[in-house]
Scaffold this motif. Structure first.
Motif, PDB file in Angstrom:
ATOM      1  N   LYS A 117       2.519  -9.371 -47.002  1.00 12.36           N
ATOM      2  CA  LYS A 117       1.718  -7.994 -46.723  1.00 12.36           C
ATOM      3  C   LYS A 117       0.816  -8.067 -47.814  1.00 12.36           C
ATOM      4  O   LYS A 117       1.065  -7.833 -48.987  1.00 12.36           O
ATOM      5  CB  LYS A 117       2.494  -6.927 -46.544  1.00 12.36           C
ATOM      6  CG  LYS A 117       1.710  -5.719 -46.147  1.00 12.36           C
ATOM      7  CD  LYS A 117       2.712  -4.311 -46.104  1.00 12.36           C
ATOM      8  CE  LYS A 117       1.530  -3.227 -45.668  1.00 12.36           C
ATOM      9  NZ  LYS A 117       2.346  -1.882 -45.663  1.00 12.36           N
ATOM     10  N   LEU A 118      -0.410  -7.984 -47.417  1.00 19.55           N
ATOM     11  CA  LEU A 118      -1.767  -7.802 -48.295  1.00 19.55           C
ATOM     12  C   LEU A 118      -2.227  -6.214 -47.873  1.00 19.55           C
ATOM     13  O   LEU A 118      -2.860  -6.079 -46.922  1.00 19.55           O
ATOM     14  CB  LEU A 118      -2.860  -8.694 -48.259  1.00 19.55           C
ATOM     15  CG  LEU A 118      -2.518 -10.051 -48.796  1.00 19.55           C
ATOM     16  CD1 LEU A 118      -3.560 -11.127 -48.451  1.00 19.55           C
ATOM     17  CD2 LEU A 118      -1.820 -10.339 -50.030  1.00 19.55           C
ATOM     18  N   ASP A 119      -1.891  -5.289 -48.771  1.00 22.70           N
ATOM     19  CA  ASP A 119      -2.457  -3.876 -48.481  1.00 22.70           C
ATOM     20  C   ASP A 119      -3.793  -3.840 -48.126  1.00 22.70           C
ATOM     21  O   ASP A 119      -4.624  -4.686 -48.563  1.00 22.70           O
ATOM     22  CB  ASP A 119      -2.158  -3.042 -49.409  1.00 22.70           C
ATOM     23  CG  ASP A 119      -0.809  -2.576 -50.046  1.00 22.70           C
ATOM     24  OD1 ASP A 119       0.034  -2.727 -48.822  1.00 22.70           O
ATOM     25  OD2 ASP A 119      -0.353  -2.447 -50.983  1.00 22.70           O
ATOM     26  N   ASN A 120      -4.401  -3.229 -47.008  1.00 20.96           N
ATOM     27  CA  ASN A 120      -5.390  -2.962 -46.325  1.00 20.96           C
ATOM     28  C   ASN A 120      -6.275  -4.492 -45.716  1.00 20.96           C
ATOM     29  O   ASN A 120      -7.153  -4.237 -45.421  1.00 20.96           O
ATOM     30  CB  ASN A 120      -6.557  -2.164 -47.443  1.00 20.96           C
ATOM     31  CG  ASN A 120      -6.219  -1.239 -47.863  1.00 20.96           C
ATOM     32  OD1 ASN A 120      -5.566  -0.398 -47.274  1.00 20.96           O
ATOM     33  ND2 ASN A 120      -6.450  -0.885 -49.268  1.00 20.96           N
ATOM     34  N   VAL A 121      -5.376  -5.261 -45.593  1.00 17.86           N
ATOM     35  CA  VAL A 121      -5.797  -6.648 -45.107  1.00 17.86           C
ATOM     36  C   VAL A 121      -4.801  -6.749 -43.900  1.00 17.86           C
ATOM     37  O   VAL A 121      -5.126  -6.498 -42.610  1.00 17.86           O
ATOM     38  CB  VAL A 121      -5.502  -7.797 -46.117  1.00 17.86           C
ATOM     39  CG1 VAL A 121      -5.907  -9.146 -45.344  1.00 17.86           C
ATOM     40  CG2 VAL A 121      -6.612  -7.553 -47.318  1.00 17.86           C
ATOM     41  N   PHE A 123      -1.313 -13.421 -38.054  1.00 14.79           N
ATOM     42  CA  PHE A 123      -1.731 -12.561 -38.781  1.00 14.79           C
ATOM     43  C   PHE A 123      -1.902 -11.510 -38.020  1.00 14.79           C
ATOM     44  O   PHE A 123      -2.361 -11.265 -36.883  1.00 14.79           O
ATOM     45  CB  PHE A 123      -3.288 -12.782 -39.125  1.00 14.79           C
ATOM     46  CG  PHE A 123      -4.042 -11.988 -40.161  1.00 14.79           C
ATOM     47  CD1 PHE A 123      -3.441 -11.738 -41.335  1.00 14.79           C
ATOM     48  CD2 PHE A 123      -5.085 -11.245 -39.332  1.00 14.79           C
ATOM     49  CE1 PHE A 123      -4.385 -10.487 -41.744  1.00 14.79           C
ATOM     50  CE2 PHE A 123      -5.951 -10.290 -40.169  1.00 14.79           C
ATOM     51  CZ  PHE A 123      -5.142  -9.785 -41.180  1.00 14.79           C
ATOM     52  N   LEU A 124      -1.463 -10.402 -38.781  1.00 13.84           N
ATOM     53  CA  LEU A 124      -1.337  -8.976 -37.987  1.00 13.84           C
ATOM     54  C   LEU A 124      -2.274  -8.104 -38.954  1.00 13.84           C
ATOM     55  O   LEU A 124      -2.033  -7.896 -40.190  1.00 13.84           O
ATOM     56  CB  LEU A 124      -0.037  -8.408 -37.988  1.00 13.84           C
ATOM     57  CG  LEU A 124       0.204  -7.001 -37.328  1.00 13.84           C
ATOM     58  CD1 LEU A 124      -0.147  -6.883 -35.830  1.00 13.84           C
ATOM     59  CD2 LEU A 124       1.826  -6.555 -37.393  1.00 13.84           C
ATOM     60  N   PRO A 125      -3.354  -7.496 -38.670  1.00 13.73           N
ATOM     61  CA  PRO A 125      -4.318  -6.997 -39.231  1.00 13.73           C
ATOM     62  C   PRO A 125      -3.735  -5.416 -39.708  1.00 13.73           C
ATOM     63  O   PRO A 125      -3.298  -4.950 -38.583  1.00 13.73           O
ATOM     64  CB  PRO A 125      -5.654  -6.835 -38.439  1.00 13.73           C
ATOM     65  CG  PRO A 125      -5.293  -6.991 -37.079  1.00 13.73           C
ATOM     66  CD  PRO A 125      -3.920  -8.048 -37.177  1.00 13.73           C
ATOM     67  N   ASP A 126      -3.984  -5.089 -40.807  1.00 14.63           N
ATOM     68  CA  ASP A 126      -3.880  -3.658 -41.156  1.00 14.63           C
ATOM     69  C   ASP A 126      -4.535  -2.761 -40.465  1.00 14.63           C
ATOM     70  O   ASP A 126      -5.517  -3.021 -40.194  1.00 14.63           O
ATOM     71  CB  ASP A 126      -3.962  -3.535 -42.561  1.00 14.63           C
ATOM     72  CG  ASP A 126      -3.570  -2.266 -43.314  1.00 14.63           C
ATOM     73  OD1 ASP A 126      -2.254  -2.242 -43.604  1.00 14.63           O
ATOM     74  OD2 ASP A 126      -4.400  -1.533 -43.609  1.00 14.63           O
ATOM     75  N   LYS A 127      -3.965  -1.598 -40.434  1.00 16.53           N
ATOM     76  CA  LYS A 127      -4.685  -0.475 -39.603  1.00 16.53           C
ATOM     77  C   LYS A 127      -6.123  -0.075 -40.281  1.00 16.53           C
ATOM     78  O   LYS A 127      -6.965   0.230 -39.534  1.00 16.53           O
ATOM     79  CB  LYS A 127      -3.916   0.697 -39.735  1.00 16.53           C
ATOM     80  CG  LYS A 127      -2.742   1.005 -38.711  1.00 16.53           C
ATOM     81  CD  LYS A 127      -1.884   2.060 -38.817  1.00 16.53           C
ATOM     82  CE  LYS A 127      -0.615   2.033 -39.347  1.00 16.53           C
ATOM     83  NZ  LYS A 127       0.068   3.293 -39.282  1.00 16.53           N
TER      84      LYS A 127
END
Length: 130
Positions: free
Chosen positions: A75-79, A109-113
């Motif tokens: 998990k990459l925050d904001n990504v 890949f599940l994009p961040d909100k």
């Protein structure tokens, strides 16, 4: 931010002879931005050099597959979240499923909100068909 698109005709799935052709908007004319250019852009927006950023991005590109191969999601925050997605052959019973059924491992890949929210502000421009 403008995403260029063109109409693309597609046949109906599962209909003999293709059925009625439907048209959909398909993104096109995308420029390819490589890792060095990404590092330069980030460098211009920060106090780090492009070499420092490039080194971190290369390290990240090496680390993500390693962590996924070890059974983790990244998990990459904001990504977003990177994880493994398996494609396998279906079997009749759970006991029949083993590693030989797995045909392919794909990167999911599940994009961040925040990433999705940023893309909602895009404009769209239709290009002329050749």
């Amino acid at each position: 931010m403008t995403i260029r698109y063109k109409p693309m005709g597609r046949a109906q799935a599962g209909v003999k002879g293709g059925g009625q052709r439907r048209y959909y908007a398909v993104a096109t004319g995308r420029n390819l931005v490589d890792l060095r250019r990404v590092a330069e852009i980030i460098s211009n927006r920060s106090t780090l050099t492009s070499s420092d950023i490039y080194a971190v991005l290369i390290g990240l590109s090496n680390l993500i597959p390693e962590l996924i191969a070890d059974g983790s999601s990244v998990k990459l925050d904001n990504v977003g979240i990177f994880s493994a997605e398996l494609q396998s052959i279906g079997k009749d019973t759970p006991e029949e499923v083993n590693h030989t059924c797995i045909k392919q491992v794909r990167l999911h890949f599940l994009p961040d909100k925040e990433m999705k929210r940023a893309l909602r502000t895009c404009d769209f421009q239709r290009i002329r068909a050749k």
